[in-house]
Write a protein that holds these residues in place. Sequence first.
Motif, PDB file in Angstrom:
ATOM      1  N   ASP A  24       0.814  -1.219   0.000  1.00 16.99           N
ATOM      2  CA  ASP A  24       0.000   0.000   0.000  1.00 16.99           C
ATOM      3  C   ASP A  24       0.848   1.270   0.000  1.00 16.99           C
ATOM      4  N   HIS A  42      -6.754   2.659  -3.612  1.00 16.08           N
ATOM      5  CA  HIS A  42      -7.583   1.726  -4.384  1.00 16.08           C
ATOM      6  C   HIS A  42      -9.026   1.860  -3.916  1.00 16.08           C
ATOM      7  N   ASP A  43      -9.932   1.164  -4.551  1.00 14.79           N
ATOM      8  CA  ASP A  43     -11.340   1.230  -4.167  1.00 14.79           C
ATOM      9  C   ASP A  43     -11.558   0.925  -2.688  1.00 14.79           C
ATOM     10  N   ARG A  44     -10.770   0.016  -2.128  1.00 15.17           N
ATOM     11  CA  ARG A  44     -10.945  -0.361  -0.717  1.00 15.17           C
ATOM     12  C   ARG A  44     -10.603   0.790   0.241  1.00 15.17           C
ATOM     13  N   HIS A  45      -9.941   1.839  -0.262  1.00 16.37           N
ATOM     14  CA  HIS A  45      -9.578   2.980   0.571  1.00 16.37           C
ATOM     15  C   HIS A  45     -10.602   4.117   0.503  1.00 16.37           C
ATOM     16  N   ARG A  47     -14.444   5.831   0.868  1.00 16.64           N
ATOM     17  CA  ARG A  47     -15.661   5.758   1.671  1.00 16.64           C
ATOM     18  C   ARG A  47     -16.830   6.235   0.821  1.00 16.64           C
ATOM     19  N   SER A  53     -10.814   7.535   2.657  1.00 15.93           N
ATOM     20  CA  SER A  53     -11.236   7.411   4.058  1.00 15.93           C
ATOM     21  C   SER A  53     -10.211   8.000   5.025  1.00 15.93           C
ATOM     22  N   THR A  56      -7.400   5.638   6.015  1.00 15.49           N
ATOM     23  CA  THR A  56      -6.329   5.554   5.014  1.00 15.49           C
ATOM     24  C   THR A  56      -5.336   6.700   5.214  1.00 15.49           C
TER      25      THR A  56
END
Length: 140
Positions: A24, A42-45, A47, A53, A56
């Motif tokens: 990361d 990435h998309d997972r970061h 909100r 977010s 992150t």
Amino acid sequence: MSLKMNLDDLRAFLARDFGQVAEDFEILDVAPMHLVLRAHVHDRHLRPGGTVSGPTMFALADVGVYLAILAMVGPKALAVTTNCSIDFMRKPVAEANLRGDVRLLKLGRVLAVGDVLIYSEGEEQPVARASLTYSIPPER
């Protein structure tokens, strides 16, 4: 003050001892009392609402100060965060990686204080500012 760990040392330490987050982050530069770190967003970061977010941004600040301390004192894996304060100032660009400009303000025997300006890459104004204090384990 001189570095005890250079860029290659820090990159190897991150990959070896913190493999769970190493992909990361990318260490871009290191100098005495200063480090520049990129967080790959990435998309997972993201909100809801399409912004990066807070956790992150915290991770970027926390990892950045940690690595800046290690650069100065050597590989003391047990240095720990004792305090963190973050001011969120602007909405980060969701499509951009984050860059943390880390400055160590104080590096004592048992405590270190660092400040991080966080930017969306390509933007001139910071999106957040973090201040962190770390406890450095005593020599045994």
